[in-house]
Design an enzyme around this catalytic site. Structure first.
Site, PDB file in Angstrom:
ATOM      1  N   HIS A 145       0.808  -1.224   0.000  1.00 51.38           N
ATOM      2  CA  HIS A 145       0.000   0.000   0.000  1.00 51.38           C
ATOM      3  C   HIS A 145       0.839   1.270   0.000  1.00 51.38           C
ATOM      4  O   HIS A 145       0.323   2.350  -0.239  1.00 51.38           O
ATOM      5  CB  HIS A 145      -0.909   0.016   1.232  1.00 51.38           C
ATOM      6  CG  HIS A 145      -1.608  -1.287   1.448  1.00 51.38           C
ATOM      7  ND1 HIS A 145      -1.139  -2.255   2.308  1.00 51.38           N
ATOM      8  CD2 HIS A 145      -2.707  -1.799   0.867  1.00 51.38           C
ATOM      9  CE1 HIS A 145      -1.944  -3.307   2.266  1.00 51.38           C
ATOM     10  NE2 HIS A 145      -2.896  -3.057   1.393  1.00 51.38           N
ATOM     11  N   CYS A 158       3.469  -1.096  -4.306  1.00 51.32           N
ATOM     12  CA  CYS A 158       3.160  -1.355  -5.713  1.00 51.32           C
ATOM     13  C   CYS A 158       3.681  -0.190  -6.557  1.00 51.32           C
ATOM     14  O   CYS A 158       3.467   0.985  -6.211  1.00 51.32           O
ATOM     15  CB  CYS A 158       1.652  -1.501  -5.900  1.00 51.32           C
ATOM     16  SG  CYS A 158       1.210  -1.689  -7.641  1.00 51.32           S
ATOM     17  N   GLU A 185      -3.027   3.163   2.035  1.00 51.13           N
ATOM     18  CA  GLU A 185      -2.492   3.798   0.821  1.00 51.13           C
ATOM     19  C   GLU A 185      -2.631   5.317   0.916  1.00 51.13           C
ATOM     20  O   GLU A 185      -1.716   6.069   0.530  1.00 51.13           O
ATOM     21  CB  GLU A 185      -3.210   3.274  -0.429  1.00 51.13           C
ATOM     22  CG  GLU A 185      -2.629   3.895  -1.702  1.00 51.13           C
ATOM     23  CD  GLU A 185      -3.393   3.534  -2.964  1.00 51.13           C
ATOM     24  OE1 GLU A 185      -3.894   2.397  -3.068  1.00 51.13           O
ATOM     25  OE2 GLU A 185      -3.468   4.401  -3.851  1.00 51.13           O
ATOM     26  N   SER A 190     -10.068  -4.612   2.456  1.00 47.01           N
ATOM     27  CA  SER A 190      -9.531  -4.503   1.090  1.00 47.01           C
ATOM     28  C   SER A 190     -10.422  -3.551   0.296  1.00 47.01           C
ATOM     29  O   SER A 190     -11.571  -3.870  -0.018  1.00 47.01           O
ATOM     30  CB  SER A 190      -9.508  -5.889   0.442  1.00 47.01           C
ATOM     31  OG  SER A 190      -9.460  -5.765  -0.954  1.00 47.01           O
ATOM     32  N   SER A 232      -6.345  -8.843  -3.789  1.00 44.37           N
ATOM     33  CA  SER A 232      -5.463  -9.453  -2.788  1.00 44.37           C
ATOM     34  C   SER A 232      -5.927 -10.853  -2.373  1.00 44.37           C
ATOM     35  O   SER A 232      -5.384 -11.433  -1.436  1.00 44.37           O
ATOM     36  CB  SER A 232      -5.363  -8.534  -1.558  1.00 44.37           C
ATOM     37  OG  SER A 232      -6.618  -8.000  -1.225  1.00 44.37           O
TER      38      SER A 232
HETATM   39  S1  SF4 Z   1      -4.636  -3.231  -6.778  1.00 43.54           S
HETATM   40 FE1  SF4 Z   1      -2.720  -4.256  -7.290  1.00 43.54          FE
HETATM   41  S2  SF4 Z   1      -1.956  -3.302  -9.206  1.00 43.54           S
HETATM   42 FE2  SF4 Z   1      -3.547  -1.975  -8.302  1.00 43.54          FE
HETATM   43  S3  SF4 Z   1      -2.348  -0.486  -7.116  1.00 43.54           S
HETATM   44 FE3  SF4 Z   1      -2.997  -2.130  -5.695  1.00 43.54          FE
HETATM   45  S4  SF4 Z   1      -1.307  -3.583  -5.692  1.00 43.54           S
HETATM   46 FE4  SF4 Z   1      -1.011  -2.228  -7.468  1.00 43.54          FE
END
Ligand code: SF4
Length: 316
Positions: A81, A103, A133, A230, A275
Site C-alpha cells: 500500500h 506497488c 495507501e 480490502s 489481494s
Molecule cells: S490493486 Fe494491485 S496493481 Fe492496483 S495499485 Fe494495488 S497492488 Fe497495485
C-alpha cells in the site's frame, strides 16, 4: 435414496484475484525470507488478506503495525500500500535493512503528488480516509499540503487557497464510476485543475470492476471473495449492486458463506479482490459443488499481462 442437487450456474468474472502488485509484494516477502532467514518483519499486512498473511507467517514473516516493533537486527518489508516518507527515513536512521514492496502504481501516484507540490500546486487526493495507501500518499508531502476528498459532497464544499493552482491524484483502488463524478465536481468548480494523463485508478481495479459489470445483470447474487479492509474488494460489491445485481456481498472464504442467502438463486456471480488468492475461489466452488449441481461459465472481459520487476536487492 440419493437426493438430486439443485442446479446452480456459477458465472466466474475474469480477470479476478491477484494483481501484479500483490504477486510482487508476496514474492518480495518470500525472497527476503530466503535471503535473510527467519524472521523477516513486515510493516502492516503485506496485502489485505488473512489467508496470504497466515501463509507468509508460516514461512517466517512477522507482521507488525509500526517500525518500533522491529528489532534492530532484522530486515523489514513495507507493504504494497505504500508508506509515508517518515517510515523509510526512520528505518535509515536505525540502519535497518528495509525493502519496499509498495506497488509501482502507488509509487507513481506518490511521484505525481511530489511533482505537483514542486510546481507550487495544492494537491487534492481523492480517496478513503485512514486507508493505508491514503496515509502513505498524504505522507509524501509536508502535513497539510494534500487535501483529502472522499466524495462529491466534499468536492463541492472544498476550500482551497488558490483555485487556479490545483492538482488532483487518486487512490488506486476506488470505484471508477464514483471517481468520475468526484473529478467532474472538482473540474466544474476549478476548471484549471491539473490531473493525471492516465487515471490513477490502477489497471487491476479497473479490469475487475469491468468484469463484474459484464456479469452483474445476469446474476441472481454475486459473491466477492476478499477482506473487509480490502478497498478494491469492497468496491466490487458496490459495483455489482450498481450494475444491476439484486444482491452482492463480501465473503472471506467458503466457510463464511451463508448458504440460506443463496436459497432463491440460480445464477451466482463470483469474483475475487486483487489481494485474494485463486485457492479461495476454488474452495468456494468446491463448497458450491457439495450443495448444488454446478455449471461454470467463465466470462473474460480482458487479458492481463502486467508483471512488475522485483527490487534489485532481491534478484539473483
Ligand atoms: S490493486 Fe494491485 S496493481 Fe492496483 S495499485 Fe494495488 S497492488 Fe497495485
Amino acid at each position: 435414496m440419493t437426493q438430486t442437487k439443485r442446479p446452480l450456474t456459477v458465472l466466474l468474472a475474469s480477470p479476478r484475484g491477484f494483481c501484479a502488485g500483490v504477486e510482487r509484494a508476496i514474492q518480495i516477502v518470500e525472497r527476503a525470507i530466503e535471503r535473510y532467514g527467519r524472521p523477516v518483519y513486515v510493516r502492516h499486512e503485506i496485502v489485505h488478506n488473512r489467508f496470504v498473511v497466515e501463509d507468509l507467517e508460516a514461512k517466517g514473516a512477522i507482521f507488525v503495525e509500526e517500525l518500533d516493533e522491529v528489532p534492530d537486527d532484522r530486515p523489514v518489508v513495507f507493504s504494497a500500500h505504500g508508506v509515508a516518507k517518515a517510515v523509510p527515513a526512520e528505518a535509515e536512521r536505525r540502519h535497518l535493512v528495509h525493502i519496499d514492496a509498495t506497488c509501482p502504481l502507488v509509487s507513481k501516484v506518490h511521484r505525481e503528488a511530489e511533482r505537483h507540490f514542486e510546481c507550487g500546486r495544492t494537491v487534492v487526493l481523492i480517496g478513503h480516509a485512514g486507508h493505508p495507501e491514503v496515509v502513505g500518499t498524504l505522507g509524501q508531502l509536508p502535513a497539510g499540503a494534500v487535501l483529502l476528498v472522499e466524495d462529491v459532497a466534499q468536492a463541492e464544499a472544498l476550500c482551497v487557497p488558490d483555485g487556479s493552482n490545483l492538482a488532483y491524484a487518486t487512490q488506486t483502488t476506488l470505484s471508477v464510476d464514483d471517481t468520475v463524478e468526484i473529478v467532474a465536481a472538482l473540474r466544474r468548480r476549478f476548471p484549471a485543475i491539473h490531473g493525471p494523463k492516465m487515471e490513477d485508478i490502477c489497471y487491476a481495479t479497473t479490469n475487475r470492476q469491468a468484469a463484474v459489470k459484464a456479469i452483474a445483470e445476469r446474476c441472481d447474487a454475486l459473491v466477492v471473495i476478499g477482506a473487509p479492509n480490502s478497498s478494491n474488494s469492497m468496491r466490487l460489491v458496490e459495483v455489482a449492486a450498481g450494475a444491476g445485481c439484486r444482491k452482492s456481498r463480501l465473503v472471506q472464504r467458503a466457510a463464511d458463506m451463508d448458504w440460506g442467502w443463496l436459497a432463491d438463486s440460480r445464477k451466482l456471480g463470483v469474483t475475487a479482490g486483487a489481494s485474494a488468492p485463486e485457492t479461495l475461489v476454488d474452495e468456494l466452488i468446491a463448497a458450491c459443488r457439495e450443495r448444488y449441481e454446478v455449471a461454470i461459465e467463465e466470462i473474460r472481459t480482458t487479458e492481463e499481462k502486467v508483471v512488475f520487476k522485483l527490487p534489485r536487492a532481491l534478484v539473483a
